[in-house]
Design an enzyme around this catalytic site. Structure first.
Site, mmCIF file in Angstrom:
data_model
loop_
_atom_site.group_PDB
_atom_site.id
_atom_site.type_symbol
_atom_site.label_atom_id
_atom_site.label_comp_id
_atom_site.label_asym_id
_atom_site.label_seq_id
_atom_site.Cartn_x
_atom_site.Cartn_y
_atom_site.Cartn_z
ATOM 1 C CE LYS A 188 -1.753 3.025 2.041
ATOM 2 N NZ LYS A 188 -1.632 4.464 1.652
ATOM 3 N N GLY A 241 6.941 5.326 8.072
ATOM 4 C CA GLY A 241 6.130 6.537 8.097
ATOM 5 C C GLY A 241 6.210 7.202 9.451
ATOM 6 C CB SER A 242 3.950 9.600 11.084
ATOM 7 O OG SER A 242 2.755 8.852 11.063
ATOM 8 C CB THR A 243 6.329 8.415 15.734
ATOM 9 O OG1 THR A 243 7.634 8.678 15.213
ATOM 10 C CG2 THR A 243 6.463 7.679 17.051
ATOM 11 C CB VAL A 245 0.808 5.806 11.029
ATOM 12 C CG1 VAL A 245 0.254 4.582 10.324
ATOM 13 C CG2 VAL A 245 -0.059 7.018 10.696
ATOM 14 C CD GLU A 264 13.704 3.508 7.872
ATOM 15 O OE1 GLU A 264 13.669 2.608 7.029
ATOM 16 O OE2 GLU A 264 14.305 4.589 7.702
ATOM 17 C CB CYS A 298 13.270 8.891 8.208
ATOM 18 S SG CYS A 298 14.034 7.762 7.062
ATOM 19 C CD GLU A 396 10.606 12.672 11.270
ATOM 20 O OE1 GLU A 396 9.447 12.273 11.379
ATOM 21 O OE2 GLU A 396 11.512 12.002 10.748
HETATM 22 O O1 TXE Z 1 2.767 10.055 7.301
HETATM 23 P P1 TXE Z 1 1.910 8.785 7.561
HETATM 24 P P2 TXE Z 1 2.270 11.440 6.650
HETATM 25 C C1 TXE Z 1 6.462 11.839 9.334
HETATM 26 C C2 TXE Z 1 6.803 13.292 9.109
HETATM 27 C C3 TXE Z 1 5.522 13.861 8.571
HETATM 28 C C4 TXE Z 1 4.498 13.026 9.269
HETATM 29 C C5 TXE Z 1 3.191 12.906 8.564
HETATM 30 O O2 TXE Z 1 7.107 13.879 10.349
HETATM 31 O O3 TXE Z 1 5.343 15.202 8.899
HETATM 32 O O4 TXE Z 1 5.077 11.753 9.378
HETATM 33 O O5 TXE Z 1 3.359 12.409 7.242
HETATM 34 C C6 TXE Z 1 -0.113 5.299 5.572
HETATM 35 N N1 TXE Z 1 -3.059 2.817 8.908
HETATM 36 N N2 TXE Z 1 6.950 10.964 8.289
HETATM 37 O O6 TXE Z 1 0.953 11.870 7.161
HETATM 38 O O7 TXE Z 1 0.489 9.180 7.772
HETATM 39 C C7 TXE Z 1 -0.107 6.391 4.529
HETATM 40 O O8 TXE Z 1 -1.154 6.192 3.601
HETATM 41 C C8 TXE Z 1 -2.197 2.357 8.022
HETATM 42 C C9 TXE Z 1 8.185 10.353 8.562
HETATM 43 O O9 TXE Z 1 2.339 11.307 5.223
HETATM 44 O O10 TXE Z 1 2.576 7.972 8.593
HETATM 45 C C10 TXE Z 1 1.270 6.226 3.939
HETATM 46 O O11 TXE Z 1 1.251 5.161 3.004
HETATM 47 N N3 TXE Z 1 -1.477 3.123 7.205
HETATM 48 C C11 TXE Z 1 8.486 9.234 7.661
HETATM 49 C C12 TXE Z 1 2.110 5.855 5.165
HETATM 50 O O12 TXE Z 1 1.197 5.341 6.119
HETATM 51 C C13 TXE Z 1 -1.652 4.441 7.300
HETATM 52 C C14 TXE Z 1 7.998 9.267 6.287
HETATM 53 C C15 TXE Z 1 2.867 7.021 5.810
HETATM 54 O O13 TXE Z 1 1.950 8.031 6.146
HETATM 55 C C16 TXE Z 1 -2.543 5.008 8.242
HETATM 56 C C17 TXE Z 1 6.719 9.915 6.158
HETATM 57 C C18 TXE Z 1 -3.274 4.127 9.070
HETATM 58 N N4 TXE Z 1 -4.146 4.546 9.975
HETATM 59 C C19 TXE Z 1 6.259 10.746 7.138
HETATM 60 N N5 TXE Z 1 -2.497 6.350 8.125
HETATM 61 C C20 TXE Z 1 9.877 8.666 7.799
HETATM 62 N N6 TXE Z 1 10.423 8.672 9.015
HETATM 63 O O14 TXE Z 1 10.440 8.188 6.835
HETATM 64 C C21 TXE Z 1 -1.588 6.627 7.165
HETATM 65 N N7 TXE Z 1 -1.089 5.470 6.656
#
Ligand code: TXE
Length: 500
Positions: A188, A241-243, A245, A264, A298, A396
């Protein structure tokens, strides 16, 4: 392999993609489409289906069938490796197309996108060898009556959720390793950068991956992502992704089937600069570490921890390096820093730049919105007079915002570096080997750079300490992560009966 470069222009119409299940592209049909606008040009570039949870179930069922009938895991490692090698060649052959869509959807410079795609091909090359070399252990020291084996087996069906900052690179730091282990998967991708994941699914099928081994469902995190993390028939989840999620993934695994997790998550990574470093090299690295990918990494080096005696002069060097960066149209070959990928992220970054000033930090340079007439661009911001309690020093930001924290002693540098909930990456700059190694030992981070930053490749694993996540991707460790271990006890000769 390099390709002839033709001047790039925007697509006349957005390209419409289907999603990908059981070896086939599934057209959107009656499903809603989400239209992606280029963050640098504000024109529509792609249209991606919003999958339903029924589509997700179909994709998981396809991955399950492909796993259980052993069409992939039952092959020898050499046969699996051959598919990965062919995929590497096809990625190179289609590098220009992949880089183009990566730039259109994400906003990163085209030259950078090409480099990332070539690095991705290398991941597949490397993982092909791992498919052949993956092995367990044996115990020949259990006495004449017993022989022990430890074997590795693929975990099963893997769910993979990826973010928007490195859509193809983060994907390829995982997919070839997952496939090398013999697992099948359902991906996804981020809803704003799905195109290149769909291209990879096509490439893998062309490379000979059996149907059902790599499926891609597209749509939002809150619907499809959430359904995937809760799915009862997914054996393992790899999430980047985000902490926030990441926490949801842990909760969902506990509520559902205790699926194995690889996470990660965020980082607030220190760049520790000692007065004895090559300060020009260090300034170059610090500028690169915060401005690369517009700071949306990240592993961005977002906290500059610098020895007080050189702090002011060093800040000026960094400022001078940042002032020379070419920021703007990512389709221009010469651009070094592109757009901020999402409108939400743009607002988050500007919010931090404002809060930093409100909390009393001094904005040394940058932090301005570039007036390009279209698109979202922010010049790299550097803050001095920062205290460790400020939000810009703790959170972050995920954008080009650098904070400067001076130190007087080695112990203090280490203490400041460890004063974070994260532990993803760190850099140390010093010509003194004792200093560099002491810092490397004592700062808690999963990736370390000495007199450089953001270096990487398929051999060295990725992952974080503390709240930056669980598990490792890439390297030998990355393929092992997608296996589980079985102990096999083999009796030699006649068994000694109970009670005799
Ligand atoms: O991340 P999300 P977002 C951090 C960074 C940024 C913040 C928000 O600080 O400002 O996160 O970014 C999927 N169940 N990073 O909102 O939401 C989403 O569709 C399952 C750090 O974009 O975490 C996407 O595919 N999946 C980071 C993925 O999770 C869900 C990189 C990441 O999105 C979900 C990105 C749910 N409930 C953002 N909600 C890094 N450290 O590399 C969202 N997703």
């Amino acid at each position: 392999m390099t390709q002839a470069l033709t001047p790039l222009s925007l697509p006349p119409v957005p390209r419409e993609f289907g999603f990908f299940v059981d070896g086939k592209v599934v057209p959107a049909g009656t499903r809603d489409l989400s239209e992606r606008r280029s963050p640098a040009h504000d024109v529509p570039v792609t249209r991606i289906p919003k999958c339903t949870t029924a589509d997700l179930d179909t994709a998981v069922a396809a991955a399950r069938r492909a796993f259980e009938d052993r069409r992939w895991s039952g092959l020898g490692g050499a046969a699996r490796g051959a598919v990965l090698l062919r995929a590497a060649a096809l990625i190179r052959a289609r590098a220009e197309e992949i880089a183009y869509f990566e730039t259109l959807e994400n906003g990163k410079p085209i030259a950078q996108a090409r480099g990332e795609v070539m690095g991705c091909a290398d991941m597949f090359d490397y993982a092909s060898g791992l498919a052949r070399s993956l092995h367990g252990d044996s115990f020949n020291n259990l006495g004449d009556g017993l022989f022990g084996l430890v074997t590795r087996e693929p975990v099963g069906v893997v769910g993979l959720i990826t973010p928007w900052n490195f859509p193809f690179l983060i994907l390829c730091e995982r997919v070839p390793y997952i496939l090398a282990s013999g697992c099948t998967l359902v991906v996804k991708p981020s809803e704003v950068t799905s195109a290149t994941t769909l291209l990879l699914a096509e490439i893998l099928t062309e490379a000979g991956l059996p149907d059902g081994c790599m499926n891609v469902v597209t749509g939002s995190g809150s619907s499809i992502g959430q359904a995937l993390i809760e799915h009862m028939d997914v054996d393992m989840l790899s999430f980047t992704g985000s902490t926030a999620v990441g926490r949801r993934c842990v909760e969902a695994a506990g509520r559902s089937n205790f699926k194995k997790l690889g996470l990660e998550l965020g980082g607030k990574n220190p760049q520790i600069v000692f007065a004895d470093a090559d300060l020009d090299d260090a300034a170059d690295g610090v500028a690169f570490g915060i401005a690369f990918n517009a700071g949306q990494c990240c592993v961005s080096g977002s906290r500059l921890i610098v020895e007080r005696s050189v702090a002011e002069a060093f800040a000026q060097r960094v400022q001078a390096k940042l002032a020379r960066l070419r920021i703007g149209d990512p389709l221009d070959e010469a651009t070094q820093v592109g757009a901020i990928t999402t409108a939400a992220q743009h607002d988050i970054i500007l919010g931090y730049i404002q809060s930093g000033q409100e909390e009393g930090a001094r904005l040394l340079c940058g932090g301005e919105v570039l007036d390009t007439g279209e698109g979202r661009f922010i010049t790299p911001a550097v803050f001095t007079d920062v205290t460790r309690e400020m939000a810009i020093a703790r959170d972050e930001v995920f954008g080009p915002v650098l904070v400067i924290l001076p130190f007087d002693t080695l112990d203090e540098a280490i203490e400041i570096a460890n004063d974070t909930v994260y532990g993803l990456a760190a850099s140390v700059w010093s010509k003194n080997i004792d200093t560099a190694l002491t810092v490397t030992r004592r700062v808690r981070a999963g990736r370390f750079w000495v007199n450089t930053t953001l270096a990487g490749g398929p051999e060295l694993p990725l992952g974080g300490f503390r709240q930056s996540g669980w598990g490792r991707e890439a390297g030998v460790y990355g393929v092992e992560e997608y296996t589980q271990i079985k102990s096999v006890h083999v009796e030699i000769g006649k068994r000694t009966h109970w009670g005799e």
